[in-house]
Design a protein around this motif. Structure first.
Motif, PDB file in Angstrom:
ATOM      1  N   THR A  16       0.837  -1.200   0.000  1.00  0.00           N
ATOM      2  CA  THR A  16       0.000   0.000   0.000  1.00  0.00           C
ATOM      3  C   THR A  16       0.878   1.259   0.000  1.00  0.00           C
ATOM      4  O   THR A  16       0.596   2.226  -0.722  1.00  0.00           O
ATOM      5  CB  THR A  16      -0.919  -0.001   1.248  1.00  0.00           C
ATOM      6  OG1 THR A  16      -1.598  -1.248   1.283  1.00  0.00           O
ATOM      7  CG2 THR A  16      -1.922   1.127   1.215  1.00  0.00           C
ATOM      8  N   LYS A  20       0.948   4.114  -2.891  1.00  0.00           N
ATOM      9  CA  LYS A  20       0.701   5.550  -2.590  1.00  0.00           C
ATOM     10  C   LYS A  20       1.816   6.409  -3.182  1.00  0.00           C
ATOM     11  O   LYS A  20       1.571   7.482  -3.725  1.00  0.00           O
ATOM     12  CB  LYS A  20       0.666   5.770  -1.074  1.00  0.00           C
ATOM     13  CG  LYS A  20      -0.656   5.428  -0.421  1.00  0.00           C
ATOM     14  CD  LYS A  20      -0.600   5.957   1.016  1.00  0.00           C
ATOM     15  CE  LYS A  20      -1.382   5.110   1.956  1.00  0.00           C
ATOM     16  NZ  LYS A  20      -0.995   5.230   3.362  1.00  0.00           N
ATOM     17  N   HIS A  48     -12.575  -9.090  -2.774  1.00  0.00           N
ATOM     18  CA  HIS A  48     -13.742  -8.352  -2.277  1.00  0.00           C
ATOM     19  C   HIS A  48     -13.501  -7.684  -0.924  1.00  0.00           C
ATOM     20  O   HIS A  48     -14.338  -6.929  -0.442  1.00  0.00           O
ATOM     21  CB  HIS A  48     -14.950  -9.300  -2.165  1.00  0.00           C
ATOM     22  CG  HIS A  48     -15.259  -9.988  -3.477  1.00  0.00           C
ATOM     23  ND1 HIS A  48     -15.676  -9.300  -4.591  1.00  0.00           N
ATOM     24  CD2 HIS A  48     -15.146 -11.291  -3.839  1.00  0.00           C
ATOM     25  CE1 HIS A  48     -15.836 -10.152  -5.602  1.00  0.00           C
ATOM     26  NE2 HIS A  48     -15.515 -11.366  -5.161  1.00  0.00           N
ATOM     27  N   LYS A  49     -12.351  -7.957  -0.332  1.00  0.00           N
ATOM     28  CA  LYS A  49     -12.055  -7.393   1.003  1.00  0.00           C
ATOM     29  C   LYS A  49     -12.020  -5.863   0.943  1.00  0.00           C
ATOM     30  O   LYS A  49     -11.559  -5.279  -0.040  1.00  0.00           O
ATOM     31  CB  LYS A  49     -10.680  -7.934   1.442  1.00  0.00           C
ATOM     32  CG  LYS A  49     -10.295  -7.578   2.849  1.00  0.00           C
ATOM     33  CD  LYS A  49      -8.980  -8.276   3.190  1.00  0.00           C
ATOM     34  CE  LYS A  49      -8.100  -7.380   4.022  1.00  0.00           C
ATOM     35  NZ  LYS A  49      -6.801  -7.970   4.306  1.00  0.00           N
ATOM     36  N   LYS A  50     -12.532  -5.197   2.009  1.00  0.00           N
ATOM     37  CA  LYS A  50     -12.482  -3.724   2.073  1.00  0.00           C
ATOM     38  C   LYS A  50     -11.041  -3.284   2.283  1.00  0.00           C
ATOM     39  O   LYS A  50     -10.338  -3.822   3.126  1.00  0.00           O
ATOM     40  CB  LYS A  50     -13.327  -3.222   3.254  1.00  0.00           C
ATOM     41  CG  LYS A  50     -14.771  -2.988   2.942  1.00  0.00           C
ATOM     42  CD  LYS A  50     -15.241  -1.671   3.581  1.00  0.00           C
ATOM     43  CE  LYS A  50     -16.525  -1.101   3.029  1.00  0.00           C
ATOM     44  NZ  LYS A  50     -16.659  -1.047   1.599  1.00  0.00           N
ATOM     45  N   ARG A  51     -10.566  -2.305   1.514  1.00  0.00           N
ATOM     46  CA  ARG A  51      -9.181  -1.827   1.635  1.00  0.00           C
ATOM     47  C   ARG A  51      -9.148  -0.323   1.796  1.00  0.00           C
ATOM     48  O   ARG A  51     -10.086   0.376   1.376  1.00  0.00           O
ATOM     49  CB  ARG A  51      -8.389  -2.194   0.365  1.00  0.00           C
ATOM     50  CG  ARG A  51      -8.203  -3.657   0.207  1.00  0.00           C
ATOM     51  CD  ARG A  51      -7.677  -4.077  -1.135  1.00  0.00           C
ATOM     52  NE  ARG A  51      -8.162  -5.431  -1.415  1.00  0.00           N
ATOM     53  CZ  ARG A  51      -7.642  -6.524  -0.903  1.00  0.00           C
ATOM     54  NH1 ARG A  51      -6.598  -6.446  -0.118  1.00  0.00           N
ATOM     55  NH2 ARG A  51      -8.166  -7.705  -1.149  1.00  0.00           N
ATOM     56  N   SER A  52      -8.055   0.170   2.368  1.00  0.00           N
ATOM     57  CA  SER A  52      -7.957   1.618   2.599  1.00  0.00           C
ATOM     58  C   SER A  52      -7.782   2.360   1.273  1.00  0.00           C
ATOM     59  O   SER A  52      -8.075   3.544   1.165  1.00  0.00           O
ATOM     60  CB  SER A  52      -6.793   1.920   3.538  1.00  0.00           C
ATOM     61  OG  SER A  52      -5.600   1.407   2.995  1.00  0.00           O
ATOM     62  N   ILE A  53      -7.293   1.660   0.248  1.00  0.00           N
ATOM     63  CA  ILE A  53      -7.091   2.296  -1.059  1.00  0.00           C
ATOM     64  C   ILE A  53      -7.956   1.590  -2.085  1.00  0.00           C
ATOM     65  O   ILE A  53      -8.011   0.362  -2.131  1.00  0.00           O
ATOM     66  CB  ILE A  53      -5.615   2.200  -1.493  1.00  0.00           C
ATOM     67  CG1 ILE A  53      -4.785   3.131  -0.636  1.00  0.00           C
ATOM     68  CG2 ILE A  53      -5.432   2.528  -2.965  1.00  0.00           C
ATOM     69  CD1 ILE A  53      -3.358   3.245  -1.082  1.00  0.00           C
ATOM     70  N   CYS A  54      -8.651   2.378  -2.888  1.00  0.00           N
ATOM     71  CA  CYS A  54      -9.505   1.819  -3.920  1.00  0.00           C
ATOM     72  C   CYS A  54      -8.706   1.736  -5.226  1.00  0.00           C
ATOM     73  O   CYS A  54      -8.201   2.754  -5.708  1.00  0.00           O
ATOM     74  CB  CYS A  54     -10.707   2.756  -4.069  1.00  0.00           C
ATOM     75  SG  CYS A  54     -12.076   1.955  -4.783  1.00  0.00           S
ATOM     76  N   LEU A  55      -8.541   0.537  -5.755  1.00  0.00           N
ATOM     77  CA  LEU A  55      -7.754   0.368  -6.989  1.00  0.00           C
ATOM     78  C   LEU A  55      -8.686   0.414  -8.201  1.00  0.00           C
ATOM     79  O   LEU A  55      -9.860   0.053  -8.097  1.00  0.00           O
ATOM     80  CB  LEU A  55      -7.015  -0.970  -6.947  1.00  0.00           C
ATOM     81  CG  LEU A  55      -5.947  -1.081  -5.861  1.00  0.00           C
ATOM     82  CD1 LEU A  55      -5.479  -2.522  -5.707  1.00  0.00           C
ATOM     83  CD2 LEU A  55      -4.766  -0.192  -6.179  1.00  0.00           C
ATOM     84  N   GLU A  57     -10.761  -0.481 -11.520  1.00  0.00           N
ATOM     85  CA  GLU A  57     -11.455  -1.698 -11.952  1.00  0.00           C
ATOM     86  C   GLU A  57     -10.487  -2.654 -12.684  1.00  0.00           C
ATOM     87  O   GLU A  57      -9.704  -2.211 -13.537  1.00  0.00           O
ATOM     88  CB  GLU A  57     -12.573  -1.248 -12.920  1.00  0.00           C
ATOM     89  CG  GLU A  57     -13.542  -2.307 -13.368  1.00  0.00           C
ATOM     90  CD  GLU A  57     -14.511  -2.720 -12.263  1.00  0.00           C
ATOM     91  OE1 GLU A  57     -14.823  -1.878 -11.399  1.00  0.00           O
ATOM     92  OE2 GLU A  57     -14.921  -3.897 -12.268  1.00  0.00           O
TER      93      GLU A  57
END
Ligand code: HSE
Length: 427
Positions: A16, A20, A48-55, A57
């Motif tokens: 991550t 960044k 599908h896990k929630k992550r601090s950064i949205c990648l 599609e």
């Protein structure tokens, strides 16, 4: 401008951080290297896990084939950590001619020579600056700036978690358990802190650094290792009174008898620059015949510092896809790694406060050729009671084997109720 497609294996803390840096500092990178890095695939266990950064599609994948079969991906950054399956993924990437950048100290320490050979055979590179001392570019410095030196010694504080714990114990009088809990709350230490507090993390890093420095393989199994879990507040306070800081030191020396390599708690004189390395900071002290002494200092862990080393390696790989195989100069098993080095020792024991106890103990030291430098008795018995008192020794330099034998003898002196600790002293 050149666009370079890269892939990540894993997307934890360091991955991550690297992502960044690539996103936030893209223009800086473009200006300095003329390259736009494009993260096209990120391998994760659960997309599908929630992550601090949205990648974007389509970037996340749980199929390694999406990376290994994509010929547009020239560079793969590995963030999975641990030996397996990371080593297998790295091996497959190299066999496909993809350059690998990794922070994985365990894989590099155990398999680095083999993987470097593989990289060279397949015309690609293996870069691992982030595997040791995070943001501090000590690997590149050893290989590209100090290569004209005969390096005789490396001594480092190369684990941030243990340095944080020992700093808190020394400065805030915390117990090991409380300081460890703080380190876990701050995210320095893992929920299972074994790798850090038992010295494995530092051991892998020392194997890598010393192999590079001495150009001979210093194998993981040849390095002596002892963690900090037995260090008490009392030992740290005695160290302070005697003019030392207690650090988890990683030490490798090239001597006439071979190489010695060890990770253990160490009394370091307060005047030594390493003694002032506090909190989670790391530092590496190097002695070379031409440079004399040199010290490197900085953040050895964390998402952004380690991410910085990863992105730097990726950029080097863009410029020279077959470069970075720094372990190619390391010869396997060409020098003996000794297990009988010489150091001074701090020993704390609890003894009955009776006549001739000191005489019995010093006799054990003498029989094994250990010469005493300082003796301190604490406590206020009358010298004839059954009360116990702490007795503290600092020895002159002695052989490790002799000291172990002396301690076995001392344990049999009936007035010695406990040998509380034995910590090596770096003079
Ligand atoms: N856990 C390590 C440390 C960082 O505390 O220094 C990764 O090697």
């Amino acid at each position: 401008m050149e666009r370079v497609n890269i892939a990540f294996l894993g997307f934890g803390t360091v991955g991550t951080g690297a992502y960044k840096i690539i996103c936030n500092n893209g223009d800086t990178i473009l200006n300095s290297d003329g390259i736009r890095l494009n993260v096209v695939k990120v391998l994760v266990g659960n997309i599908h896990k929630k992550r601090s950064i949205c990648l974007p599609e389509g970037v996340l994948t749980d199929r390694f084939e999406d990376i290994i079969e994509d010929d547009s991906i020239r560079i793969v950054a590995e963030f999975i950590g641990g030996e397996y399956p990371a080593k297998n993924y790295i091996e497959q990437c190299l066999r496909k001619g993809k350059t690998v950048v990794t922070a994985n100290k365990e894989v590099i320490a155990k398999h680095g020579l083999y993987l470097t050979k593989l990289a060279k055979e397949h015309g690609c590179g293996l870069l691992f600056e982030a595997s040791s001392v995070g943001a501090v570019p000590v690997i590149r410095i050893i290989r590209e700036s100090l290569q004209a030196n005969k390096i005789s010694k490396i001594m480092g504080i190369i684990n941030g978690t243990t340095n944080y714990i020992l700093t808190k114990m020394a400065e805030e009088d915390l117990s090991f358990e409380t300081a460890l809990q703080q380190a876990q709350d701050l995210g320095y230490a893992e929920p299972d802190p074994t790798a850090d507090v038992e010295g494995y993390d530092a051991l892998y890093k020392l194997s890598i650094l010393s192999s590079l420095a001495f150009q001979t393989q210093v194998r993981v199994e040849d390095i002596y290792r002892e963690g900090i879990t037995k260090i008490s507040k009392e030992d740290i306070q005695y160290a302070k009174e005697l003019g030392y800081a207690v650090k988890l030191a990683a030490i490798a020396k090239k001597t006439e008898d071979g190489i010695e390599a060890r990770v253990h708690p160490t009394f370091i004189p307060e005047k030594h620059p390493l003694a002032s390395v506090r909190d989670s900071f790391n530092a590496v002290f190097i002695n070379g015949d031409a440079i004399g002494e040199m010290m490197f200092y900085g953040q050895g862990a964390g998402d952004m510092p380690t991410g910085s080393a990863i992105v730097s390696d990726i950029l080097h790989a863009c410029q020279n896809p077959c470069g970075g195989n720094f372990l190619d100069v390391v010869k396997s098993n060409s020098i003996r790694v000794t297990d009988n080095w010489k150091t001074a020792f701090f020993i704390r024991m609890t003894v009955m406060d009776k006549p001739a106890v000191l005489h019995a103990i010093s006799g054990c030291f003498a029989r094994h050729n250990v010469s005493l430098w300082t003796v301190v008795q604490k406590g206020s018995g009358d010298g004839h009671s059954k009360k116990t008192v702490p007795l503290i020794f600092i020895t002159h330099e002695a052989e490790e084997r002799e000291m172990r034998a002396a301690l076995e003898d001392i344990a049999n002196v009936k007035e010695v109720t406990e040998i509380n600790c034995c910590i090596r002293v770096e003079k």
